[in-house]
Structure formats: C-alpha cells, structure tokens
Scaffold this motif. Structure first.
Motif, PDB file in Angstrom:
ATOM      1  N   ALA A 133       2.003  -1.413   3.993  1.00 52.56           N
ATOM      2  CA  ALA A 133       2.138  -2.601   3.137  1.00 52.56           C
ATOM      3  C   ALA A 133       0.783  -3.046   2.614  1.00 52.56           C
ATOM      4  N   TYR A 134      -0.231  -3.031   3.485  1.00 50.57           N
ATOM      5  CA  TYR A 134      -1.573  -3.436   3.043  1.00 50.57           C
ATOM      6  C   TYR A 134      -2.074  -2.505   1.951  1.00 50.57           C
ATOM      7  N   ALA A 135      -1.901  -1.201   2.133  1.00 47.36           N
ATOM      8  CA  ALA A 135      -2.342  -0.241   1.116  1.00 47.36           C
ATOM      9  C   ALA A 135      -1.622  -0.479  -0.203  1.00 47.36           C
ATOM     10  N   GLU A 136      -0.344  -0.807  -0.129  1.00 55.93           N
ATOM     11  CA  GLU A 136       0.451  -1.072  -1.329  1.00 55.93           C
ATOM     12  C   GLU A 136       0.010  -2.359  -2.023  1.00 55.93           C
ATOM     13  N   MET A 137      -0.363  -3.360  -1.221  1.00 55.34           N
ATOM     14  CA  MET A 137      -0.713  -4.678  -1.769  1.00 55.34           C
ATOM     15  C   MET A 137      -2.166  -4.762  -2.226  1.00 55.34           C
ATOM     16  N   HIS A 138      -3.003  -3.823  -1.801  1.00 57.92           N
ATOM     17  CA  HIS A 138      -4.441  -3.930  -2.082  1.00 57.92           C
ATOM     18  C   HIS A 138      -4.998  -2.645  -2.671  1.00 57.92           C
ATOM     19  N   PRO A 139      -4.593  -2.306  -3.894  1.00 60.80           N
ATOM     20  CA  PRO A 139      -5.176  -1.113  -4.538  1.00 60.80           C
ATOM     21  C   PRO A 139      -6.679  -1.228  -4.730  1.00 60.80           C
ATOM     22  N   GLU A 140      -7.185  -2.464  -4.818  1.00 62.09           N
ATOM     23  CA  GLU A 140      -8.622  -2.635  -5.012  1.00 62.09           C
ATOM     24  C   GLU A 140      -9.396  -2.197  -3.775  1.00 62.09           C
ATOM     25  N   VAL A 141      -8.797  -2.366  -2.576  1.00 61.73           N
ATOM     26  CA  VAL A 141      -9.459  -1.905  -1.353  1.00 61.73           C
ATOM     27  C   VAL A 141      -9.392  -0.382  -1.271  1.00 61.73           C
ATOM     28  N   ILE A 142      -8.257   0.178  -1.642  1.00 62.09           N
ATOM     29  CA  ILE A 142      -8.131   1.638  -1.653  1.00 62.09           C
ATOM     30  C   ILE A 142      -9.188   2.257  -2.567  1.00 62.09           C
ATOM     31  N   SER A 143      -9.315   1.728  -3.777  1.00 64.53           N
ATOM     32  CA  SER A 143     -10.254   2.320  -4.743  1.00 64.53           C
ATOM     33  C   SER A 143     -11.709   2.038  -4.376  1.00 64.53           C
ATOM     34  N   GLY A 144     -11.976   0.924  -3.706  1.00 65.97           N
ATOM     35  CA  GLY A 144     -13.347   0.558  -3.382  1.00 65.97           C
ATOM     36  C   GLY A 144     -13.764   0.871  -1.959  1.00 65.97           C
ATOM     37  N   MET A 145     -12.944   1.617  -1.222  1.00 68.75           N
ATOM     38  CA  MET A 145     -13.228   1.847   0.191  1.00 68.75           C
ATOM     39  C   MET A 145     -14.396   2.808   0.382  1.00 68.75           C
ATOM     40  N   GLN A 146     -15.392   2.346   1.115  1.00 73.17           N
ATOM     41  CA  GLN A 146     -16.504   3.203   1.518  1.00 73.17           C
ATOM     42  C   GLN A 146     -16.114   4.033   2.729  1.00 73.17           C
ATOM     43  N   MET A 147     -15.486   3.389   3.709  1.00 78.81           N
ATOM     44  CA  MET A 147     -15.022   4.107   4.896  1.00 78.81           C
ATOM     45  C   MET A 147     -14.149   3.171   5.717  1.00 78.81           C
ATOM     46  N   LEU A 148     -13.138   3.748   6.376  1.00 79.24           N
ATOM     47  CA  LEU A 148     -12.271   3.013   7.302  1.00 79.24           C
ATOM     48  C   LEU A 148     -12.351   3.705   8.652  1.00 79.24           C
ATOM     49  N   PHE A 149     -12.441   2.903   9.718  1.00 80.46           N
ATOM     50  CA  PHE A 149     -12.481   3.429  11.075  1.00 80.46           C
ATOM     51  C   PHE A 149     -11.258   2.917  11.833  1.00 80.46           C
ATOM     52  N   ASN A 150     -10.527   3.834  12.460  1.00 80.94           N
ATOM     53  CA  ASN A 150      -9.288   3.488  13.152  1.00 80.94           C
ATOM     54  C   ASN A 150      -9.340   3.978  14.596  1.00 80.94           C
ATOM     55  N   GLN A 151      -8.759   3.188  15.503  1.00 79.33           N
ATOM     56  CA  GLN A 151      -8.675   3.614  16.908  1.00 79.33           C
ATOM     57  C   GLN A 151      -7.286   3.287  17.444  1.00 79.33           C
ATOM     58  N   ASP A 152      -6.649   4.308  18.071  1.00 77.82           N
ATOM     59  CA  ASP A 152      -5.264   4.112  18.517  1.00 77.82           C
ATOM     60  C   ASP A 152      -4.845   5.231  19.456  1.00 77.82           C
ATOM     61  N   ASN A 153      -5.566   5.448  20.534  1.00 80.39           N
ATOM     62  CA  ASN A 153      -5.022   6.409  21.501  1.00 80.39           C
ATOM     63  C   ASN A 153      -5.561   6.176  22.896  1.00 80.39           C
ATOM     64  N   GLY A 154      -5.461   4.942  23.337  1.00 74.22           N
ATOM     65  CA  GLY A 154      -5.722   4.669  24.726  1.00 74.22           C
ATOM     66  C   GLY A 154      -7.077   4.070  25.026  1.00 74.22           C
ATOM     67  N   THR A 155      -7.290   3.816  26.311  1.00 74.59           N
ATOM     68  CA  THR A 155      -8.429   3.021  26.747  1.00 74.59           C
ATOM     69  C   THR A 155      -9.738   3.781  26.765  1.00 74.59           C
ATOM     70  N   GLY A 156      -9.698   5.104  26.718  1.00 71.79           N
ATOM     71  CA  GLY A 156     -10.891   5.883  27.027  1.00 71.79           C
ATOM     72  C   GLY A 156     -12.017   5.764  26.020  1.00 71.79           C
ATOM     73  N   ARG A 157     -13.188   6.198  26.452  1.00 76.29           N
ATOM     74  CA  ARG A 157     -14.363   6.220  25.608  1.00 76.29           C
ATOM     75  C   ARG A 157     -14.118   7.127  24.402  1.00 76.29           C
ATOM     76  N   ILE A 158     -14.542   6.673  23.225  1.00 72.86           N
ATOM     77  CA  ILE A 158     -14.410   7.508  22.033  1.00 72.86           C
ATOM     78  C   ILE A 158     -15.246   8.771  22.233  1.00 72.86           C
TER      79      ILE A 158
END
Length: 553
Positions: free
Chosen positions: A388-413
C-alpha cells in the motif's frame, strides 16, 4: 513437629550440598566460554571481506552513531514495553492499535514527525485468553491458544463432545450430509502428531522401522484429514458451514518440531471459536475420539471478533536538508500473530529500525536526504502494508536512494543481499568500509541475483518496483522452529547484544546512504531465460489486499 522435621531436613540438604561443592572437581569455576559452534556466527575471513577496517573509522558522525548505539542504547527498554506490556500486534486488533499509538508517542518524544497512514480495512479483534478442560473420560487441563481473529464464547464456558469428520467423508455431498450431526460439538480439523518427540530424538534413538512407520502413518493421517476438510470447502469455507450447523468450536494444531512449541496462525474467515491445541493434548483428544471413548471438553475463549475497521502503517520521517525528494527508508513489519509476543517476528526487526531512527535523530538530526521509517501493517497477510505504501508514494519509489529491511529473527545481522542491482555491491562495500570493524566483522556481503518476485518480506515489494530495497539476513537461532509464528516467540528470545549491533549498523548505513554524493543507479542484472529459452520477464507487482473480505489467507 512437622515444622522442626522440615527444618532439619532442609539443613541436611544444605550441608550435603555444601560438602559436595567442597569436594575436588565439584563446583570448580567453569572454564573459558567457547566460541559459537555455527560458522555463520564467527567473524568473516577478512581476506574475502575488504570492507572490514583495520583502523578506527575516520568519519566523526559514524563514531558518534556507534557510541550512541552501543553505549547508550535504549533498544531493550523499548523492547520490554512493546513485547511485555503491549504484546502481539495482530492486524486489526486492539493490541495493534495500542502499539501504533505508543509509537506515535515515542516519535513525538524524540521530536520526529509521525503519522498513521490508513490504506484499508480489516476485522477488529480483541485478544483474550483461552481456557479448555477435558471433562470425560477423565479430567485434566488442556493447553490451548486462541487463533487470530477467532470469535469468542461471550465470556461463557461452552461444553460438548469432541468429534472428527469421519474418514469416509471425502466429497461435498458427504460433508453436507454429515455436518448436522456435529451440532453442539467440537470438531477436530487437523491431523494430530502421532509423536510429539523432537525429530532429533527420533533420529538419535529410533530404529529405521520406527521412523519409517511414523512417517508413513503420519503422511496418511494428514492426507486423510486434509481431504475431509476439503470436502467441507477447505480451511476457510468450512468455517461458515460449521457455524451454520451449530458447531461449538474448531480444534486445530500445528506442531513446530519441539515439545511445547506450536505455530499459531489464524484467519478472518473463522466463524466459530477456533483454538490451537498443544501437540500432546491434540493427540489425546484424537485417540479418545478415534477409539469411541466419548471425549467431552469445555472451552472459554475471551476474545471478540468485530467488523472491518480502518488499518494503516506507522510512518515517521526526518526531512532532508538538501535533497528532501530523495529517500533513505528503514523498513520492518510491525504486525504479528498472537501465539507469543511477536518478539522475533517481527518485533526485533521493528526494534532495529525504531532504535536506528532514535540514534539518527540524536546524532544526525539534519540528514542530507529524507529518512523515512515504515512500520508496516498486515505483512503476515501478504505484504499488504508495504504494498500500500509503495502504491501511495510513487515519489518515494522514484526518489529512493536505498531501503534497508530486517525480518528474520533476533540474531545478529550476518549477511546483506544486493539483490538484482548491478551496483549495489559496490555501494554497500563502500558504506561498510567506513564502519567500525566491531560491526562489519560479522557481515557476509552476498552476490547479485535475478529477482524472483515479491514475497517473503517487505523489501521485495520495493525491489519489484525496481527501487533499491536491501534485505539483511540474521543468524537464525533456530528461528523457523523455535519462534517463527510460535507460542514461544517472547521477549526472552531476544539477544540484547545482537539487537544493539543491528540497530547501530542500520543507523550507520542509513547515514552513509543519506550523505552519499552519488545517486544510486538502478541498472539490473539479467533475469535469465525461461525453460523454453526465451528471456524471463520482470515479475508482476501485485497491489495490496485492502479488505479482509478479499483476503485468501
């Protein structure tokens, strides 16, 4: 006299214990703690990781971020409130509302503008405890947990027999003929585990004959139960039919390979009180019913399912000072299922990003590019919040320098993936090369690879739009079996040192991406060829499911 005897016995035990500790070789100080046994938990080979520095960082802001994150961390304090006081954050639930309101208050305290950005509706749900008791042929408590969005029992105990859909009910017509007989009863919807022992125990002690028998019998039983549920229309459609027939409740189970650990899901399609039953108790109820021994239970589910209501993401941002229309995004889903506290899925990912944002606000309050943190809703139902955010914010999609995501548990990256972006490896190598070796020594930088499509976690949503979403992988700590969607996904599973490390790493990477003098180029690696030799097309990017009524989950 009883009291004196007890005191004498206690004294004898204490003296015995003291004597034992005084014996040679007993109670000696432990030896040095050994390194972890998993190779992924060890430092990288520096010859293959040129980004690991041999000298301290030269960037003063990097050093300040490191000190703030590692010496003045707030992440465990934030975690305790989120996971113990608020708890799980099922989409549409009152607990999720509390968590979002709490985050708005935190952002306000830190001076970061924030909002809840609504995008759709989902069923309201008020979480509540579930209780069950076997009444016949003997009395004992049963381990149960309310499934997400399960209707409640209106604060009352309901009693009835436990039955199964008969083995010979394999067609819709046969189910329609049978289901009236389930009125006023509880229905077992899942095959039980024939053994609740750990697979490791079976492998260690079980004969080949034992393991083959269990595997074959379990496979046949599971297939039989699945066919019976399909005769009722499948896991979703069967619920309405059970409700129409006057069934008291549905009993399910999802063993997670260890005693006492079950995976607990749920669906807005549930129309009768539905609970997850512990592995051993589900087996007990099944055997009693299968042997015509008339099991009878009582159940109370103190939950409330309501109509669809508005839901949204929590968005906060620090406006860029010189490049406000270019964006660095911190990404994690905030929702969870209800079995535990949603600690490692995805409390730790959210906490990593929350603490990173706090650190950045403290040390780097005027970023060059705009820094956004998105705490997504409804990831568990198909990445809906980030879509939904990607759909609502094309300006962020086009202007994105980098996105960092974390979603697989407690451990050290321990790994970072450049995905399908040709230049991501070079950019990440340059960023990591400016960071302290105390953090980068654990990280394995992956290779570029074709994009398989959105799924699994939220950064893939943005990659699908050809925006540079970067996934971070963490040490598993047996995530898949121990905590992922389980009733044991609780605060105590968090590793404080790893979480501090992760938040500090993300804050430093966000700073590097914000300050970068180069705009990230979006050249992509080839997608390769399909089996017929034709070029494989870029995957489709489906939009969000905005209503529970439209969900297939």
């Amino acid at each position: 006299m009883i009291r004196n005897t007890f005191l004498l016995a206690a004294s004898a035990v204490a003296l015995s214990a003291s004597a034992a500790l005084a014996q040679p070789g007993r109670g000696a100080p432990p030896g040095p703690t050994l390194p972890p046994t998993n190779p992924q938990a060890l430092p990288v080979d520096r010859s293959a990781a040129p980004y690991v520095r041999s000298t301290p960082p030269s960037d003063a802001t990097i050093q300040k971020i490191f000190e703030e994150g590692m010496q003045r961390s707030q992440v465990m304090k934030i975690a305790q409130t989120l996971l113990d006081s608020i708890g799980p954050r099922l989409t549409g639930s009152t607990d999720a509302d509390r968590a979002q309101a709490w985050m708005l208050a935190n952002y306000a305290k830190w001076g970061i503008p924030a909002r809840i950005e609504n995008y759709g509706t989902w069923n309201r749900w008020k979480n509540g405890a579930a209780f069950a008791e076997l009444l016949f042929p003997r009395v004992r408590g049963l381990e149960v947990t309310a499934m997400g969005w399960s209707p409640g029992t209106a604060g009352k105990w309901v009693e009835g027999s436990v039955v199964m859909i008969p083995e010979d009910v394999v067609t819709p017509e046969q189910f329609t003929a049978w289901v009236p007989s389930a009125r006023g009863k509880f229905v077992l919807l899942n095959a039980p585990q024939l053994s609740c022992r750990m697979p490791g125990q079976l492998a260690e002690f079980g004969t080949i004959e034992t393991r083959d028998r269990l595997r074959q019998e379990q496979s046949a039983l599971s297939a039989s139960f699945n066919q019976r549920v399909l005769a009722g229309g499948g896991p979703r459609a069967i619920q309405a039919k059970l409700k129409a027939a006057g069934v008291l409740g549905a009993l399910t189970t999802n063993f997670s390979q260890y005693p006492g650990i079950n995976k607990v899901f749920g669906s807005p399609a549930q129309e009768v009180p539905t609970v997850d039953v512990g592995c051993e108790d589900m087996g007990l109820l099944y055997r009693l019913a299968a042997n015509n021994q008339g099991p009878k239970i009582r159940l109370m589910v103190d939950a409330e399912k309501g109509p669809e209501r508005e839901i949204g993401n929590v968005i906060a941002e620090m406006k860029g000072s010189t490049l406000p229309n270019e964006y660095v995004v911190l990404s994690a889903h905030f929702d969870s299922f209800t079995g535990g506290s949603g600690a490692t899925d995805n409390g730790t990912g959210s906490l990593t990003m929350i603490e990173a944002m706090r650190i950045l606000r403290t040390v780097y309050p005027n970023p060059k590019r705009t820094i956004v943190i998105g705490l997504w809703n409804s990831e568990e139902q198909g990445l809906n919040g980030s879509k939904a955010y990607a759909e609502m914010h094309p300006e962020v999609i086009s202007g994105m320098q980098m996105l960092f995501n974390q979603d697989n548990g407690t451990g050290r990256i321990s790994s970072i993936s450049p995905g399908p972006f040709v230049h991501a490896g070079a950019f990440l190598t340059r960023y990591l090369g400016e960071l302290p070796s105390e953090v980068t020594q654990w990280i394995r930088l992956g290779n570029t690879s074709p994009f398989g499509g959105p799924g699994g976690t939220d950064h893939t949503v943005f990659v699908c739009h050809k925006a540079p979403g970067i996934g971070t992988g963490a040490l598993s700590w047996d995530y898949s079996n121990t905590t992922w969607h389980t009733n044991r996904d609780t605060y105590d599973k968090i590793i404080a040192e790893d979480l501090r490390n992760n938040a500090t790493l993300i804050a430093m990477l966000a700073y590097m991406a914000s300050e970068d003098t180069q705009k990230f180029p979006r050249d992509l690696v080839p997608q390769g060829n399909a089996q017929d030799g034709t070029p494989r097309p870029w995957p489709a990017c489906p939009g969000p499911t905005k209503r529970a009524a439209d969900s297939n989950r």
